[in-house]
Design a protein around this motif. Structure first.
Motif, PDB file in Angstrom:
ATOM      1  N   GLY A  13     -31.831 -44.870  40.036  1.00  0.00           N
ATOM      2  CA  GLY A  13     -30.470 -45.189  39.619  1.00  0.00           C
ATOM      3  C   GLY A  13     -29.860 -44.192  38.650  1.00  0.00           C
ATOM      4  O   GLY A  13     -28.745 -44.386  38.194  1.00  0.00           O
ATOM      5  N   LEU A  14     -30.586 -43.110  38.329  1.00  0.00           N
ATOM      6  CA  LEU A  14     -30.061 -42.075  37.442  1.00  0.00           C
ATOM      7  C   LEU A  14     -29.928 -40.759  38.176  1.00  0.00           C
ATOM      8  O   LEU A  14     -30.767 -40.417  39.007  1.00  0.00           O
ATOM      9  CB  LEU A  14     -30.978 -41.848  36.239  1.00  0.00           C
ATOM     10  CG  LEU A  14     -31.143 -42.975  35.244  1.00  0.00           C
ATOM     11  CD1 LEU A  14     -32.051 -42.530  34.098  1.00  0.00           C
ATOM     12  CD2 LEU A  14     -29.802 -43.419  34.692  1.00  0.00           C
ATOM     13  N   SER A  15     -28.877 -40.028  37.880  1.00  0.00           N
ATOM     14  CA  SER A  15     -28.752 -38.673  38.406  1.00  0.00           C
ATOM     15  C   SER A  15     -28.141 -37.788  37.330  1.00  0.00           C
ATOM     16  O   SER A  15     -27.220 -38.194  36.619  1.00  0.00           O
ATOM     17  CB  SER A  15     -27.909 -38.640  39.682  1.00  0.00           C
ATOM     18  OG  SER A  15     -26.590 -39.067  39.410  1.00  0.00           O
ATOM     19  N   ILE A  16     -28.690 -36.584  37.199  1.00  0.00           N
ATOM     20  CA  ILE A  16     -28.215 -35.622  36.211  1.00  0.00           C
ATOM     21  C   ILE A  16     -27.310 -34.627  36.920  1.00  0.00           C
ATOM     22  O   ILE A  16     -27.719 -33.994  37.898  1.00  0.00           O
ATOM     23  CB  ILE A  16     -29.389 -34.873  35.545  1.00  0.00           C
ATOM     24  CG1 ILE A  16     -30.329 -35.862  34.875  1.00  0.00           C
ATOM     25  CG2 ILE A  16     -28.866 -33.851  34.543  1.00  0.00           C
ATOM     26  CD1 ILE A  16     -31.601 -35.234  34.341  1.00  0.00           C
ATOM     27  N   ASN A  17     -26.102 -34.500  36.426  1.00  0.00           N
ATOM     28  CA  ASN A  17     -25.167 -33.525  36.978  1.00  0.00           C
ATOM     29  C   ASN A  17     -25.625 -32.132  36.546  1.00  0.00           C
ATOM     30  O   ASN A  17     -25.875 -31.913  35.365  1.00  0.00           O
ATOM     31  CB  ASN A  17     -23.759 -33.818  36.451  1.00  0.00           C
ATOM     32  CG  ASN A  17     -22.697 -33.000  37.128  1.00  0.00           C
ATOM     33  OD1 ASN A  17     -22.914 -31.850  37.504  1.00  0.00           O
ATOM     34  ND2 ASN A  17     -21.530 -33.576  37.281  1.00  0.00           N
ATOM     35  N   PRO A  18     -25.744 -31.176  37.480  1.00  0.00           N
ATOM     36  CA  PRO A  18     -26.224 -29.841  37.106  1.00  0.00           C
ATOM     37  C   PRO A  18     -25.222 -29.053  36.250  1.00  0.00           C
ATOM     38  O   PRO A  18     -25.606 -28.137  35.536  1.00  0.00           O
ATOM     39  CB  PRO A  18     -26.448 -29.150  38.456  1.00  0.00           C
ATOM     40  CG  PRO A  18     -25.593 -29.891  39.412  1.00  0.00           C
ATOM     41  CD  PRO A  18     -25.494 -31.295  38.909  1.00  0.00           C
ATOM     42  N   ASP A  19     -23.950 -29.418  36.317  1.00  0.00           N
ATOM     43  CA  ASP A  19     -22.933 -28.725  35.523  1.00  0.00           C
ATOM     44  C   ASP A  19     -22.874 -29.299  34.116  1.00  0.00           C
ATOM     45  O   ASP A  19     -23.139 -30.477  33.901  1.00  0.00           O
ATOM     46  CB  ASP A  19     -21.556 -28.871  36.176  1.00  0.00           C
ATOM     47  CG  ASP A  19     -21.517 -28.299  37.578  1.00  0.00           C
ATOM     48  OD1 ASP A  19     -22.178 -27.263  37.812  1.00  0.00           O
ATOM     49  OD2 ASP A  19     -20.835 -28.893  38.436  1.00  0.00           O
ATOM     50  N   LEU A  20     -22.506 -28.448  33.160  1.00  0.00           N
ATOM     51  CA  LEU A  20     -22.328 -28.912  31.791  1.00  0.00           C
ATOM     52  C   LEU A  20     -20.913 -29.437  31.621  1.00  0.00           C
ATOM     53  O   LEU A  20     -19.972 -28.937  32.226  1.00  0.00           O
ATOM     54  CB  LEU A  20     -22.618 -27.782  30.806  1.00  0.00           C
ATOM     55  CG  LEU A  20     -24.066 -27.302  30.808  1.00  0.00           C
ATOM     56  CD1 LEU A  20     -24.237 -26.114  29.878  1.00  0.00           C
ATOM     57  CD2 LEU A  20     -25.017 -28.414  30.399  1.00  0.00           C
ATOM     58  N   PHE A  21     -20.771 -30.454  30.807  1.00  0.00           N
ATOM     59  CA  PHE A  21     -19.512 -31.160  30.607  1.00  0.00           C
ATOM     60  C   PHE A  21     -18.948 -30.827  29.223  1.00  0.00           C
ATOM     61  O   PHE A  21     -19.609 -31.073  28.216  1.00  0.00           O
ATOM     62  CB  PHE A  21     -19.784 -32.667  30.717  1.00  0.00           C
ATOM     63  CG  PHE A  21     -18.596 -33.534  30.455  1.00  0.00           C
ATOM     64  CD1 PHE A  21     -17.689 -33.816  31.456  1.00  0.00           C
ATOM     65  CD2 PHE A  21     -18.385 -34.073  29.191  1.00  0.00           C
ATOM     66  CE1 PHE A  21     -16.590 -34.629  31.216  1.00  0.00           C
ATOM     67  CE2 PHE A  21     -17.294 -34.883  28.940  1.00  0.00           C
ATOM     68  CZ  PHE A  21     -16.390 -35.162  29.949  1.00  0.00           C
ATOM     69  N   PRO A  22     -17.724 -30.282  29.132  1.00  0.00           N
ATOM     70  CA  PRO A  22     -17.135 -29.995  27.824  1.00  0.00           C
ATOM     71  C   PRO A  22     -16.335 -31.183  27.295  1.00  0.00           C
ATOM     72  O   PRO A  22     -15.693 -31.912  28.048  1.00  0.00           O
ATOM     73  CB  PRO A  22     -16.200 -28.823  28.121  1.00  0.00           C
ATOM     74  CG  PRO A  22     -15.775 -29.048  29.529  1.00  0.00           C
ATOM     75  CD  PRO A  22     -16.946 -29.706  30.223  1.00  0.00           C
ATOM     76  N   HIS A  23     -16.391 -31.400  26.000  1.00  0.00           N
ATOM     77  CA  HIS A  23     -15.560 -32.415  25.348  1.00  0.00           C
ATOM     78  C   HIS A  23     -15.542 -32.105  23.855  1.00  0.00           C
ATOM     79  O   HIS A  23     -16.589 -31.956  23.237  1.00  0.00           O
ATOM     80  CB  HIS A  23     -16.108 -33.816  25.585  1.00  0.00           C
ATOM     81  CG  HIS A  23     -15.116 -34.900  25.290  1.00  0.00           C
ATOM     82  ND1 HIS A  23     -14.710 -35.199  24.015  1.00  0.00           N
ATOM     83  CD2 HIS A  23     -14.448 -35.734  26.111  1.00  0.00           C
ATOM     84  CE1 HIS A  23     -13.831 -36.186  24.062  1.00  0.00           C
ATOM     85  NE2 HIS A  23     -13.657 -36.527  25.328  1.00  0.00           N
ATOM     86  N   ASP A  24     -14.378 -32.028  23.283  1.00  0.00           N
ATOM     87  CA  ASP A  24     -14.241 -31.593  21.901  1.00  0.00           C
ATOM     88  C   ASP A  24     -14.804 -32.580  20.886  1.00  0.00           C
ATOM     89  O   ASP A  24     -15.137 -32.201  19.775  1.00  0.00           O
ATOM     90  CB  ASP A  24     -12.766 -31.308  21.592  1.00  0.00           C
ATOM     91  CG  ASP A  24     -12.599 -30.374  20.415  1.00  0.00           C
ATOM     92  OD1 ASP A  24     -13.452 -29.479  20.255  1.00  0.00           O
ATOM     93  OD2 ASP A  24     -11.629 -30.541  19.658  1.00  0.00           O
TER      94      ASP A  24
END
Length: 117
Positions: free
Chosen positions: A66-77
């Motif tokens: 039930g878990l998946s890691i997105n290979p892209d990095l996510f930006p958020h300030d």
């Protein structure tokens, strides 16, 4: 918010609530995660974890159903406890790995794994 209650059951403390995300920190292991409140309106629960999470921990997460890691990095300030890097602009911004939890059970297992690794 039920997801914050699940985190509280795992001893995570709500340390910095914002409109779109909220910061949860485990006092013993000092693990910080960010819960994506904006995208939690759907079934999936999106959690931001430290971008430099050890490979062993990532491998432990990947085997949880039930878990998946997105290979892209996510930006958020507003992810103030995570490192910054340039994200296509002139200003550095905080970034994280994004983990999608299919349900509350998967979210609970993620929090437990992160706190014990």
């Amino acid at each position: 918010m039920p997801n914050v209650n699940v985190a509280a059951d795992r001893e995570y403390e709500l340390t910095h609530p914002l409109v779109k995300i909220c910061e949860l920190r485990h006092p013993t292991s000092c693990v910080t995660v960010y819960l994506d409140r904006e995208r939690n309106l759907r079934q999936a629960i999106r959690v931001k974890i430290h971008p430099e999470t050890p490979v062993e921990t990532l491998e432990a997460i990947e085997v949880i159903q039930g878990l998946s890691i997105n290979p892209d990095l996510f930006p958020h300030d507003n992810m103030r406890r995570f490192p910054k890097r340039l994200n296509g602009g002139k200003k550095k911004i905080h970034f994280a790995r994004s983990v999608v939890c299919a349900d509350i059970t998967a979210f609970d297992r993620l929090l437990q794994t992160l706190a014990t690794e």
